[in-house]
Design an enzyme around this catalytic site. Sequence first.
Site, PDB file in Angstrom:
ATOM      1  N   GLU A  45       0.835  -1.203   0.000  1.00 55.18           N
ATOM      2  CA  GLU A  45       0.000   0.000   0.000  1.00 55.18           C
ATOM      3  C   GLU A  45       0.872   1.257   0.000  1.00 55.18           C
ATOM      4  O   GLU A  45       1.869   1.333   0.720  1.00 55.18           O
ATOM      5  CB  GLU A  45      -0.904  -0.026   1.237  1.00 55.18           C
ATOM      6  CG  GLU A  45      -1.958   1.058   1.269  1.00 55.18           C
ATOM      7  CD  GLU A  45      -2.944   0.870   2.415  1.00 55.18           C
ATOM      8  OE1 GLU A  45      -3.968   1.572   2.431  1.00 55.18           O
ATOM      9  OE2 GLU A  45      -2.698   0.010   3.300  1.00 55.18           O
ATOM     10  N   LYS A 114      -9.253   3.576  -2.662  1.00 50.94           N
ATOM     11  CA  LYS A 114      -9.642   2.767  -1.501  1.00 50.94           C
ATOM     12  C   LYS A 114     -11.030   3.185  -1.026  1.00 50.94           C
ATOM     13  O   LYS A 114     -11.335   4.375  -0.932  1.00 50.94           O
ATOM     14  CB  LYS A 114      -8.619   2.950  -0.378  1.00 50.94           C
ATOM     15  CG  LYS A 114      -8.732   1.955   0.763  1.00 50.94           C
ATOM     16  CD  LYS A 114      -7.543   2.090   1.711  1.00 50.94           C
ATOM     17  CE  LYS A 114      -7.568   1.052   2.815  1.00 50.94           C
ATOM     18  NZ  LYS A 114      -6.390   1.175   3.709  1.00 50.94           N
ATOM     19  N   CYS A 175      -5.960  -3.437   1.698  1.00 51.27           N
ATOM     20  CA  CYS A 175      -5.700  -3.599   3.133  1.00 51.27           C
ATOM     21  C   CYS A 175      -6.967  -3.710   3.982  1.00 51.27           C
ATOM     22  O   CYS A 175      -7.538  -4.776   4.115  1.00 51.27           O
ATOM     23  CB  CYS A 175      -4.814  -2.459   3.628  1.00 51.27           C
ATOM     24  SG  CYS A 175      -4.062  -2.798   5.246  1.00 51.27           S
ATOM     25  N   SER A 364      20.639  -1.995  34.154  1.00 52.95           N
ATOM     26  CA  SER A 364      20.357  -1.911  35.584  1.00 52.95           C
ATOM     27  C   SER A 364      20.608  -3.227  36.304  1.00 52.95           C
ATOM     28  O   SER A 364      20.633  -3.264  37.534  1.00 52.95           O
ATOM     29  CB  SER A 364      18.900  -1.511  35.796  1.00 52.95           C
ATOM     30  OG  SER A 364      18.043  -2.558  35.358  1.00 52.95           O
TER      31      SER A 364
END
Length: 718
Positions: A45, A114, A175, A364
């Site tokens: 896309e 789209k 999509c 850490s």
Amino acid sequence: MGHLITLATCSLNQWALDYQGNYERILASITISKERGATLRVGPELEIPGYGCLDHFLEGDTVLHSWEVLAKILTSDATMGIVCDIGMPVVHKNVIYNCRIIVHDCKILLIRPKMWLANDGNYRELRYFTPWAKHRQWEDHYLPRIIQAVNKQIKVPFGDAVISTMDTCIGVELCEELFTPASPHILMGLDGVEIFTNSSGSHHELRKLYTRVELIKEATLKLGGIYLYANQQGCDGDRLYYDGCAMIAVNGRVIAQGSQFSLTDVEVVTATVDIEDVRAHRAKSSRSMQAASSDRYYRVEVPFALTNGKFDEVREEDLVGLIGTKSMDVRYHAAEEEIALGPACWLWDYLRRSRTQGYFIPLSGGIDSCATAVIVYSMCRLVSEAALRGEQQVIVDARRMTGEPDSSSYVPSDPREFANRIFHTCYMGTENSSLETRRRAKQLSEAIGSYHVDLNMDSVVTAVRSLFGYVTGVRPQFRSHGGSNAENLALQNIQARLRMVLAYMFAQLLPWVRGKSGGLLVLGSANVDESLRGYLTKYDCSSADVNPIGGISKTDLKRFIAYAKDAFDLPILTSFLEAVPTAELEPITETYVQSDEADMGMTYDELSVFGRLRKVEKCGPYSTFTKLIHEWGAFLSPVQIAEKVKLFFFEHARNRHKMTTLTPSYHAESYSPDDNRFDLRPFLYPSRFPWQFKKIDEVAAVLPDRSTVIAVDKTKTE
């Protein structure tokens, strides 16, 4: 054997606004497709400008440069003898649409906008684009002069139409349209469309691939047909990682699948299929009755056949995709593997495209910074493996960031050696730090090969503390030394924030210390549950350039560390798994050792539950309480559940302001509280929720305590 067609779909590592690079990758994918005998190629896309342009889609320049790239593609002979489905934004009648441009023999056949836009979670497509609302309708689109000059076309069809070749019919789906209840492929298939293309910009999220695969399979299981799924791959400039995994499915079965995580910029997936098998699958009476009464799509006719007509010209390796052979098993990664691969690929893209010399992280000795460091080590493993396979772009990028000249023969073949060049770790201890965490940090750095620095920062903390005392005349004390809660919290925050300051200083100067130029990116290591609860200091060492674990739960991080211990041969990770999570910001006494879960008043597993109810299931305080009565009622009383719910929402609300400064994090979890992109909520709350909490208390007071009943029954049984 019937009518064979070789089809290609691809995953491209496009980068927002990188028009030249995007053009080269598109061209490479078309070239590879043609070399493999494909007559139809599908790309991701918005592949020309990149999917992640965001508000840049509103700029005229983005549309202009996209047409310039398309003109360059049409000027070449790349599209000769192949139908190409290419994505870019198009302005039609002064409206911006997200479109597919269908091209063949240097001519534009159709511009398909789209129709259903993604507009929740990470996506804001309605902010930039308008959906095409005229279903099964089309109009003339007058092309810009830059295209007219190339192919002499003045206008082309624009709208919801399909492509009719001499031997089949092709329909386009974009999509989100696959994820909608009434997907376009249904009506197109009933009108005779046999091949569906889907061009996606679908991001990675833990355990998400299964949903995508099932939708692709279902799209052609009842309907029949061939489905080509293309996807963006890589980090295109934001928090998301697009995970590729291009696929080809036929009649409900996946027959070809690309990699889900890869450092390869261009990946093409091809298969040779027999179109007659689609027609045989559709020879059902009920389907035929529905098809006979279906509405018609406008067909753009092209005098070209996708079938080659010659069986002996089909490549042998493509025959594995023929229908009639056994369909392949879709490869799913376990969540632990996804954590090892997705954030690692994202970090590589971020590192090479920011043109910096490596990463820096304060270790850490706890599991969060450990997981972040192991993900960087996983990145080094992927880089070494890709370099050994001869992937030139990876080698070129590695040489640049390590300071090797272009003419160098350096190849990053050993992950530990490569890590020592680009990964820098530092243990920043204070008088409140333990020997165990210092030892674990050092041993981890040795195991993964990072360039490690060990320091005590007590003198810096003391200087700030003394400065405050000099200015105010009072010296704050820890709670264990008689200080108030305000003093205790302030002294913890001093240490945390000074670590951030020191981290950036070391990140800027460590390459100089080693005789190199450039700087390092600082990595954050706050997990999604701590962010959700607000259990972090604003502008402490969780404030960084990027954070690969900011969207991953503590529970999943532990699973990842357990996986990496064996998969990466890192036995030191056992000690991290066994350690009690602690910030080590308060003095240790005979009766007190600081513990994260004790400080938070809830466990990390409970935080994950609260996160999903709050975000995924869209529950407020009262709805969360009613759901947990059913989930936790067997072992907690209604009053206990009420107290936990109220504590979570109080802490989440009063710490919500911290999310406005959250380090850009890899998005991996559906309940992420990142309000910079994903979780749009206020940051100033009535944090004691008087109305909601009162209702919870009233209901909790009258509900039966099932936990007590169960405990009594269990005693009787024993």
